[in-house]
Design a protein around this motif. Structure first.
Motif, PDB file in Angstrom:
ATOM      1  N   PRO A 183       0.796  -1.234   0.000  1.00 26.12           N
ATOM      2  CA  PRO A 183       0.000   0.000   0.000  1.00 26.12           C
ATOM      3  C   PRO A 183       0.829   1.285   0.000  1.00 26.12           C
ATOM      4  O   PRO A 183       0.293   2.358  -0.262  1.00 26.12           O
ATOM      5  CB  PRO A 183      -0.818  -0.111   1.280  1.00 26.12           C
ATOM      6  CG  PRO A 183      -0.050  -1.026   2.172  1.00 26.12           C
ATOM      7  CD  PRO A 183       0.671  -1.978   1.266  1.00 26.12           C
ATOM      8  N   GLY A 184       2.113   1.190   0.308  1.00 26.79           N
ATOM      9  CA  GLY A 184       2.922   2.400   0.383  1.00 26.79           C
ATOM     10  C   GLY A 184       2.615   3.181   1.653  1.00 26.79           C
ATOM     11  O   GLY A 184       2.105   2.623   2.632  1.00 26.79           O
ATOM     12  N   ILE A 185       2.924   4.472   1.619  1.00 23.62           N
ATOM     13  CA  ILE A 185       2.761   5.311   2.809  1.00 23.62           C
ATOM     14  C   ILE A 185       1.291   5.435   3.203  1.00 23.62           C
ATOM     15  O   ILE A 185       0.427   5.629   2.354  1.00 23.62           O
ATOM     16  CB  ILE A 185       3.392   6.694   2.551  1.00 23.62           C
ATOM     17  CG1 ILE A 185       4.907   6.509   2.434  1.00 23.62           C
ATOM     18  CG2 ILE A 185       3.075   7.676   3.666  1.00 23.62           C
ATOM     19  CD1 ILE A 185       5.620   7.680   1.863  1.00 23.62           C
ATOM     20  N   ASN A 186       1.038   5.301   4.493  1.00 25.72           N
ATOM     21  CA  ASN A 186      -0.315   5.358   5.029  1.00 25.72           C
ATOM     22  C   ASN A 186      -1.037   6.661   4.665  1.00 25.72           C
ATOM     23  O   ASN A 186      -0.444   7.737   4.690  1.00 25.72           O
ATOM     24  CB  ASN A 186      -0.230   5.231   6.559  1.00 25.72           C
ATOM     25  CG  ASN A 186      -1.582   4.977   7.175  1.00 25.72           C
ATOM     26  OD1 ASN A 186      -2.465   5.842   7.153  1.00 25.72           O
ATOM     27  ND2 ASN A 186      -1.755   3.790   7.711  1.00 25.72           N
ATOM     28  N   LEU A 187      -2.333   6.520   4.351  1.00 29.05           N
ATOM     29  CA  LEU A 187      -3.131   7.676   3.929  1.00 29.05           C
ATOM     30  C   LEU A 187      -3.129   8.800   4.962  1.00 29.05           C
ATOM     31  O   LEU A 187      -3.192   9.981   4.607  1.00 29.05           O
ATOM     32  CB  LEU A 187      -4.573   7.232   3.671  1.00 29.05           C
ATOM     33  CG  LEU A 187      -4.797   6.323   2.466  1.00 29.05           C
ATOM     34  CD1 LEU A 187      -6.192   5.736   2.474  1.00 29.05           C
ATOM     35  CD2 LEU A 187      -4.537   7.097   1.175  1.00 29.05           C
ATOM     36  N   ALA A 188      -3.021   8.429   6.232  1.00 29.31           N
ATOM     37  CA  ALA A 188      -3.068   9.430   7.301  1.00 29.31           C
ATOM     38  C   ALA A 188      -1.838  10.341   7.282  1.00 29.31           C
ATOM     39  O   ALA A 188      -1.857  11.435   7.828  1.00 29.31           O
ATOM     40  CB  ALA A 188      -3.187   8.742   8.655  1.00 29.31           C
ATOM     41  N   MET A 189      -0.767   9.879   6.620  1.00 33.03           N
ATOM     42  CA  MET A 189       0.469  10.662   6.560  1.00 33.03           C
ATOM     43  C   MET A 189       0.494  11.576   5.337  1.00 33.03           C
ATOM     44  O   MET A 189       1.380  12.410   5.204  1.00 33.03           O
ATOM     45  CB  MET A 189       1.676   9.726   6.443  1.00 33.03           C
ATOM     46  CG  MET A 189       1.890   8.782   7.592  1.00 33.03           C
ATOM     47  SD  MET A 189       2.555   9.640   8.995  1.00 33.03           S
ATOM     48  CE  MET A 189       4.129  10.210   8.321  1.00 33.03           C
ATOM     49  N   LEU A 190      -0.452  11.383   4.440  1.00 30.71           N
ATOM     50  CA  LEU A 190      -0.389  12.101   3.171  1.00 30.71           C
ATOM     51  C   LEU A 190      -1.108  13.440   3.256  1.00 30.71           C
ATOM     52  O   LEU A 190      -2.060  13.604   4.010  1.00 30.71           O
ATOM     53  CB  LEU A 190      -1.019  11.248   2.072  1.00 30.71           C
ATOM     54  CG  LEU A 190      -0.390   9.864   1.884  1.00 30.71           C
ATOM     55  CD1 LEU A 190      -1.126   9.093   0.808  1.00 30.71           C
ATOM     56  CD2 LEU A 190       1.086  10.000   1.546  1.00 30.71           C
ATOM     57  N   GLY A 191      -0.658  14.371   2.470  1.00 32.64           N
ATOM     58  CA  GLY A 191      -1.286  15.689   2.428  1.00 32.64           C
ATOM     59  C   GLY A 191      -2.649  15.605   1.755  1.00 32.64           C
ATOM     60  O   GLY A 191      -2.962  14.643   1.062  1.00 32.64           O
ATOM     61  N   ARG A 192      -3.444  16.641   2.000  1.00 29.59           N
ATOM     62  CA  ARG A 192      -4.800  16.701   1.448  1.00 29.59           C
ATOM     63  C   ARG A 192      -4.797  16.567  -0.079  1.00 29.59           C
ATOM     64  O   ARG A 192      -5.618  15.875  -0.659  1.00 29.59           O
ATOM     65  CB  ARG A 192      -5.441  18.022   1.874  1.00 29.59           C
ATOM     66  CG  ARG A 192      -6.835  18.230   1.336  1.00 29.59           C
ATOM     67  CD  ARG A 192      -7.862  18.248   2.449  1.00 29.59           C
ATOM     68  NE  ARG A 192      -9.206  18.439   1.917  1.00 29.59           N
ATOM     69  CZ  ARG A 192     -10.213  17.615   2.196  1.00 29.59           C
ATOM     70  NH1 ARG A 192     -10.015  16.560   2.944  1.00 29.59           N
ATOM     71  NH2 ARG A 192     -11.412  17.856   1.717  1.00 29.59           N
ATOM     72  N   ASP A 193      -3.847  17.221  -0.733  1.00 30.79           N
ATOM     73  CA  ASP A 193      -3.796  17.187  -2.193  1.00 30.79           C
ATOM     74  C   ASP A 193      -3.592  15.776  -2.732  1.00 30.79           C
ATOM     75  O   ASP A 193      -4.161  15.410  -3.752  1.00 30.79           O
ATOM     76  CB  ASP A 193      -2.674  18.086  -2.719  1.00 30.79           C
ATOM     77  CG  ASP A 193      -3.097  19.539  -2.699  1.00 30.79           C
ATOM     78  OD1 ASP A 193      -4.213  19.825  -2.197  1.00 30.79           O
ATOM     79  OD2 ASP A 193      -2.318  20.382  -3.182  1.00 30.79           O
ATOM     80  N   VAL A 194      -2.769  14.999  -2.030  1.00 28.84           N
ATOM     81  CA  VAL A 194      -2.523  13.627  -2.477  1.00 28.84           C
ATOM     82  C   VAL A 194      -3.809  12.805  -2.337  1.00 28.84           C
ATOM     83  O   VAL A 194      -4.175  12.035  -3.221  1.00 28.84           O
ATOM     84  CB  VAL A 194      -1.379  12.967  -1.680  1.00 28.84           C
ATOM     85  CG1 VAL A 194      -1.131  11.554  -2.165  1.00 28.84           C
ATOM     86  CG2 VAL A 194      -0.107  13.797  -1.788  1.00 28.84           C
TER      87      VAL A 194
END
Ligand code: ATP
Ligand code: MG
Length: 287
Positions: free
Chosen positions: A163-174
Motif C-alpha cells: 500500500p505504500g505510505i499510510n493515507l493518514a500521513m499524506l497531504g490533502r492534495d494527495v
C-alpha cells in the motif's frame, strides 16, 4: 517485523520510473545459502529524500506485506537501509502494472478480466478475514505475474502490491488526487481506515479493469474531484448491468452498505453466465 537486507547484497540496474514517493529500479539480491551463491531478481523501491519523515510508514507497509502470505499478494523480501537511503526490496513482477498492460494491450477478453477481478477479490477476502485494511487498491497496484492467453486456455495471474505510505500521513492534495479510488469517508478521517474503504477502491479498480485501464476522472482538477464526492456522483456505468450494479454497490457512499467479500465473489462468479449473453448480444442479428 521485517527482514533487514544488507545493502552490499543488492545490485541496482535500470530505473523503472517513479511511484508516489519513491524511485523504482530493477535489481537483484545476492544470498549465500549452503555455501552457494543465489541471485534473485528484485524490485527496489527507494523512498524519496524529501519524504524521509515517512520512513516509519514505509517500513510499516513492508512489514505488513512480509507478515501475511497469499498467492495474490506481492512478496516483500525486506528493507535495506544505507546511510539516508531507505529501500523496500520486493519480488520483481515481469509484466508490470495492470493499468499499463490494459492500455498497451487494447482488447482483452471479458473472461480474462473476470479472472483478474476474482483474484483480487480473493486477496481482499483474505485481508478481510485477517481484519487488515490495505488502503491503496487500484489497477496500478495490481502486478501481472502471468499474462495468460485465452486462445491457449491459460489465465492471467495478478499480485496486489504494497500500500505504500499510510493515507493518514499524506497531504490533502494527495488524497484528493486519489479520488475516485480513495473512499469518500477517508477524506474526512484518513486516520480511521476501515475495511469498507477497500471495498470502495475495489469498485473503482473494477471500473478501470473494464475500461481498458483508463484512469477514472482523469483530467479533473482537485477541486472538481472533490465536487464529485460532495455531490455524491458515480462513475459512468457499464452497459453490462450486473457489472454496473456490483461496482455501484462497492462505491456506495455509505460504508456500511458496501457488500462483503463473500457477496462480491458470489456476484463475480455469477457474471460468467452473463458473459455469453454479452458476447452474443454484440453480434449483429441476421435480417
Ligand atoms: P504507490 O504507493 O502510489 O503505489 P509506488 O511507489 O508503489 O507508489 P507505483 O506507481 O505503484 O509506485 O509503481 C510504479 C511502476 O513500477 C508501476 O507502474 C510498475 O510498472 C512498476 N512496478 C512496481 N512494482 C513492481 C514490481 N514488484 N515488479 C515489477 N514492476 C513493478
Ligand atoms: Mg504501488
Amino acid at each position: 517485523q521485517f527482514h533487514m537486507i544488507k545493502y552490499e547484497d543488492l545490485r541496482w540496474s535500470e530505473s523503472l520510473g517513479q511511484g508516489s514517493f519513491t524511485r523504482i529500479f530493477k535489481g537483484s539480491k545476492i544470498d549465500i545459502r549452503d555455501g552457494e551463491r543465489h541471485v534473485t531478481d528484485v524490485l527496489l523501491k527507494e523512498l524519496d529524500a524529501n519524504h524521509k519523515n515517512c520512513w516509519e510508514s514505509f517500513f510499516e507497509a513492508a512489514s505488513l506485506m512480509s507478515q501475511i502470505s497469499h498467492k495474490h499478494l506481492l512478496l516483500v523480501y525486506g528493507i535495506s537501509v544505507h546511510r539516508s537511503k531507505n529501500v523496500m526490496v520486493q519480488e520483481f513482477i515481469k509484466c508490470g502494472a495492470l493499468d499499463l498492460f490494459l492500455k498497451r494491450e487494447g482488447s482483452v477478453s471479458v473472461s480474462w478480466k473476470l479472472d483478474v477481478a476474482k483474484q483480487l477479490a480473493s486477496a481482499l477476502n483474505f485481508l478481510e478475514e485477517k481484519n487488515i485494511t490495505h488502503g491503496n487498491i487500484c489497477a496500478k497496484n495490481l502486478l501481472l505475474a502471468r499474462e495468460g492467453d485465452a486462445s491457449q486456455g491459460s489465465s492471467p495471474f495478478i499480485k496486489l502490491s504494497d500500500p505504500g505510505i499510510n493515507l493518514a500521513m499524506l497531504g490533502r492534495d494527495v488524497l484528493l488526487d486519489r479520488i475516485p479510488w480513495v473512499a469518500p469517508e477517508v477524506l474526512e478521517a484518513p486516520e480511521r481506515l476501515e475495511l469498507e474503504c477497500d471495498k470502495w477502491s475495489f469498485g473503482a479498480t473494477l471500473w478501470e479493469l473494464f475500461n481498458g485501464g483508463q484512469a477514472p476522472l482523469q483530467g479533473l482538477d482537485l477541486e472538481r474531484k472533490l465536487q464529485f464526492y460532495e455531490t455524491y456522483k458515480q462513475l459512468p456505468s457499464s452497459e453490462w448491468t450486473e457489472l454496473a450494479d456490483l461496482i455501484s454497490q462497492c462505491m456506495n457512499y455509505q460504508p456500511a452498505f458496501r457488500p462483503s467479500c463473500r457477496s462480491i465473489i458470489r456476484q463475480l462468479n455469477s457474471l460468467i453466465t452473463s458473459d455469453y449473453v454479452i458476447l452474443h448480444a454484440a453480434e449483429p442479428l441476421p435480417d
